[in-house]
Design an enzyme around this catalytic site. Structure first.
Site, PDB file in Angstrom:
ATOM      1  CG  HIS A 148      -2.750  -5.193  15.039  1.00  0.00           C
ATOM      2  ND1 HIS A 148      -1.568  -4.666  15.503  1.00  0.00           N
ATOM      3  CD2 HIS A 148      -2.626  -5.308  13.700  1.00  0.00           C
ATOM      4  CE1 HIS A 148      -0.754  -4.472  14.484  1.00  0.00           C
ATOM      5  NE2 HIS A 148      -1.360  -4.849  13.373  1.00  0.00           N
TER       6      HIS A 148
ATOM      7  CG  HIS B 196      -0.371  -0.127   2.531  1.00  0.00           C
ATOM      8  ND1 HIS B 196       0.530   0.796   3.013  1.00  0.00           N
ATOM      9  CD2 HIS B 196      -0.525  -1.052   3.515  1.00  0.00           C
ATOM     10  CE1 HIS B 196       0.892   0.467   4.239  1.00  0.00           C
ATOM     11  NE2 HIS B 196       0.280  -0.662   4.566  1.00  0.00           N
TER      12      HIS B 196
ATOM     13  CE  LYS C 122      -4.945   2.350  12.374  1.00  0.00           C
ATOM     14  NZ  LYS C 122      -5.219   1.507  13.519  1.00  0.00           N
TER      15      LYS C 122
ATOM     16  CB  CYS D 180       0.023  -7.285  19.691  1.00  0.00           C
ATOM     17  SG  CYS D 180      -0.953  -6.976  18.189  1.00  0.00           S
TER      18      CYS D 180
ATOM     19  CE  LYS E  54      -5.352  -5.970   4.682  1.00  0.00           C
ATOM     20  NZ  LYS E  54      -4.844  -7.062   5.476  1.00  0.00           N
TER      21      LYS E  54
ATOM     22  CG  HIS F 121       3.950  -1.468   2.571  1.00  0.00           C
ATOM     23  ND1 HIS F 121       2.761  -2.018   2.151  1.00  0.00           N
ATOM     24  CD2 HIS F 121       4.103  -1.873   3.858  1.00  0.00           C
ATOM     25  CE1 HIS F 121       2.232  -2.730   3.119  1.00  0.00           C
ATOM     26  NE2 HIS F 121       3.012  -2.654   4.175  1.00  0.00           N
TER      27      HIS F 121
ATOM     28  CB  CYS G  83      -2.408  -4.207  20.468  1.00  0.00           C
ATOM     29  SG  CYS G  83      -1.793  -3.391  18.994  1.00  0.00           S
TER      30      CYS G  83
ATOM     31  CB  CYS H  17       2.631  -5.466  16.960  1.00  0.00           C
ATOM     32  SG  CYS H  17       1.470  -4.133  17.123  1.00  0.00           S
TER      33      CYS H  17
HETATM   34  N1  MSP Z   1       8.165  -6.627   9.019  1.00  0.00           N
HETATM   35  C1  MSP Z   1       8.258  -5.446   9.796  1.00  0.00           C
HETATM   36  C2  MSP Z   1       9.543  -4.704   9.529  1.00  0.00           C
HETATM   37  C3  MSP Z   1      10.791  -5.468   9.789  1.00  0.00           C
HETATM   38  S1  MSP Z   1      12.203  -4.546   9.373  1.00  0.00           S
HETATM   39  C4  MSP Z   1      13.468  -5.389   9.972  1.00  0.00           C
HETATM   40  C5  MSP Z   1       7.078  -4.533   9.481  1.00  0.00           C
HETATM   41  N2  MSP Z   1       6.515  -4.691   8.271  1.00  0.00           N
HETATM   42  S2  MSP Z   1       5.270  -3.862   7.694  1.00  0.00           S
HETATM   43  O1  MSP Z   1       4.847  -4.567   6.518  1.00  0.00           O
HETATM   44  O2  MSP Z   1       4.300  -3.664   8.697  1.00  0.00           O
HETATM   45  O3  MSP Z   1       5.837  -2.489   7.216  1.00  0.00           O
HETATM   46  C6  MSP Z   1       6.028  -1.434   8.109  1.00  0.00           C
HETATM   47  C7  MSP Z   1       6.512  -0.214   7.356  1.00  0.00           C
HETATM   48  O4  MSP Z   1       5.603   0.138   6.308  1.00  0.00           O
HETATM   49  C8  MSP Z   1       6.580   1.053   8.193  1.00  0.00           C
HETATM   50  O5  MSP Z   1       7.720   1.126   8.997  1.00  0.00           O
HETATM   51  C9  MSP Z   1       6.573   2.108   7.108  1.00  0.00           C
HETATM   52  O6  MSP Z   1       7.822   2.111   6.474  1.00  0.00           O
HETATM   53  C10 MSP Z   1       5.529   1.550   6.175  1.00  0.00           C
HETATM   54  N3  MSP Z   1       4.176   1.994   6.547  1.00  0.00           N
HETATM   55  C11 MSP Z   1       3.124   1.188   6.909  1.00  0.00           C
HETATM   56  N4  MSP Z   1       2.014   1.972   7.091  1.00  0.00           N
HETATM   57  C12 MSP Z   1       2.332   3.270   6.880  1.00  0.00           C
HETATM   58  C13 MSP Z   1       1.589   4.481   6.800  1.00  0.00           C
HETATM   59  N5  MSP Z   1       0.292   4.559   7.073  1.00  0.00           N
HETATM   60  N6  MSP Z   1       2.259   5.597   6.400  1.00  0.00           N
HETATM   61  C14 MSP Z   1       3.579   5.576   6.053  1.00  0.00           C
HETATM   62  N7  MSP Z   1       4.292   4.453   6.115  1.00  0.00           N
HETATM   63  C15 MSP Z   1       3.771   3.316   6.703  1.00  0.00           C
HETATM   64  O7  MSP Z   1       6.768  -3.700  10.289  1.00  0.00           O
END
Ligand code: MSP
Length: 469
Positions: free
Chosen positions: A148, A20, A295, A128, A298, A23, A145, A131
């Site tokens: 979630h 999304h 926020k 959690c 989904k 990421h 949490c 997380c």
């Molecule tokens: N798998 C762990 C990370 C391990 S790193 C050693 C994880 N993954 S995640 O799929 O949840 O991705 C988290 C990352 O996605 C966040 O740190 C950020 O970079 C990005 N984002 C997820 N949601 C976001 C927003 N709503 N806005 C901006 N970036 C965000 O955590």
């Protein structure tokens, strides 16, 4: 000649997620920085990938009636494809289920164990699954949490292996408080981490007793390595096993979102200190996107995907919109309607129209572009990119360069001039547009290339860069 090296990473995303815009912003800004450093002539290693172990993935695999590895193999390409579709120039895509990664994880864990920094203890508390995190008092809202669904918070009571995190707290405080060794950016996040470190830190569990989907602890096969510990090591492991990348460690920059700052700025650093490995030079923690004031989730159905953006705005359109709205110090509120307005104003009008007007006039007046003198990055763009601030870099180019060029064009009206006056005037515009093209290459590489091509040799009217929506 030894080139300067630059190593940048993104978080490795949970493999079960669908890519999304959250990421996307981290990956895209990492790409902008990778491209920027390559353009500066440096040797770059840009790493991204997927996080594939742990309880959450195992549960999702079960729902899909697949073994965990079948599940991961099936869906891991989603992220890779998303990034390719956005023209993201990663050099390697790491997967934590790769044996080569697992081998380095084991070596590192053994080292920490041999140093006497791992011991067995009882863990009692809340976990959690969403997380993949042991919850502390400060994480809880009404005993759950807040990020979630309530059923994801589960009571845990088990024997775990613990890492002596507390032992490294004084050293971390010392490193962060010294300007010369501080590694946390931006400033606000540094203060947050310091306050938490000073409030007191407990040792942290690094294994799970009842999660099979993970890397077994070498000296106790009844436990697996906690997914976060395994995942953090990817940044180091890739340098060890990808050919020719050993010298890229320590990383120049870890880029990540604010929710995972503690893992990266405290736990990861302490693990490296314990293992006697150099710590990364910088960690930049960005804020979050919110979508039209809410926020992104989904259940609200307001998730924006990178595919949706490239379908509507094209690859470079999507790249520009994300890079210019990247949430740096504060959360950024975005939405499709506002993206469309910005696309039309900045890309269709400010940049696109300028290029097509100047190209048309230059063709009419028979302008031929001679080889231009060497172009560099504007100091303002450099300064902004040195602190991962892509919105600041772009707004400088759009406000200080493109808007001013358009205003000058409207005032000077070169189309009213005789050819002998029009020609040098147009050459002036072209020189400035080529400077802009050079500076926007890391953000919109294909567009920059097109502009550079239009203004090479005998100028011909340009195709429309960004059709109005
Ligand atoms: N798998 C762990 C990370 C391990 S790193 C050693 C994880 N993954 S995640 O799929 O949840 O991705 C988290 C990352 O996605 C966040 O740190 C950020 O970079 C990005 N984002 C997820 N949601 C976001 C927003 N709503 N806005 C901006 N970036 C965000 O955590």
């Amino acid at each position: 000649m030894n080139k300067k090296r630059y190593y940048v990473t993104t978080p490795i995303y949970y493999v079960n997620d669908v890519p999304h815009i959250g990421h996307t912003c981290t990956t895209l800004v990492a790409d902008v920085l990778a491209r920027y450093h390559r353009q500066l002539g440096e040797e770059v290693f840009f790493l991204t990938g997927t996080d594939e172990h742990g309880q959450k993935i195992a549960e999702e695999a079960q729902k899909a009636k697949l073994s965990p590895i079948e599940f991961c193999d099936k869906i891991a390409p989603r992220f890779k494809e998303a990034w390719k579709n956005l023209n993201v120039s990663f050099d390697y895509f790491v997967r934590t289920t790769d044996d080569k990664h697992k081998k380095v994880v084991l070596e590192l864990i053994e080292k920490i164990y041999e140093n006497g920094d791992i011991y067995k203890d009882k863990y009692e508390g809340l976990y959690c699954v969403g997380c993949e995190k042991f919850l502390t008092e400060s994480d809880l809202v009404d005993e759950k949490c807040p990020l979630h669904p309530p059923e994801k918070t589960v009571e845990q009571s088990e024997e775990n292996w613990f890492f002596k995190l507390s032992k490294y707290v004084p050293k971390l405080i010392e490193l962060i408080e010294d300007e010369k060794t501080n590694y946390i950016f931006p400033k606000g996040k540094r203060a947050e981490v310091l306050a938490k470190l000073k409030a007191g830190v407990r040792d942290t569990s690094i294994s799970r007793a009842n999660v099979e989907w993970g890397i077994p602890i070498p000296w106790d096969k009844s436990q697996t390595i906690y997914v976060w510990i395994d995942a953090l090591i990817n940044y180091y492991s890739a340098c060890q096993f990808v050919e020719g990348k050993k010298d890229f460690w320590p990383a120049d920059l870890h880029l990540l979102g604010k929710e995972i700052l503690w893992f990266h700025t405290v736990i990861w650093q302490a693990m490296l200190l314990s293992a006697g490995i150099e710590i990364p030079k910088k960690t930049y923690i960005h804020s979050f996107y919110i979508i039209d004031g809410q926020k992104m989730s989904k259940s609200l159905g307001n998730v924006i995907s990178p595919k949706q953006l490239t379908d509507k705005y094209g690859v470079d359109g999507a790249r520009y919109l994300v890079a210019s709205s990247f949430p740096t110090e504060n959360d950024a509120d975005v939405g499709i309607e506002r993206f469309t307005e910005k696309y039309n104003a900045d890309l269709a009008n400010n940049l696109g129209n300028l290029v097509s007007r100047v190209a048309k006039l230059a063709e009419k007046n028979g302008v031929e572009v001679k080889k231009t003198e060497k172009i560099g990055f504007y100091p303002e763009v450099k300064k902004a990119l040195d602190v991962s601030d892509s919105p600041k870099a772009l707004s400088f180019i759009w406000v200080e360069k493109l808007s001013k060029l358009n205003a000058k064009l409207n005032k000077e009206k070169p189309w009213t001039l005789e050819e002998d006056k029009a020609k040098p005037a147009l050459e002036g515009y072209i020189k400035e547009i080529l400077e802009v093209a050079f500076n926007i290459r890391p953000f919109v590489p294909e567009t920059a290339k097109k502009i550079e091509k239009v203004f090479t040799g005998k100028v011909k009217a340009a195709e429309i860069l960004f059709p109005k929506i």
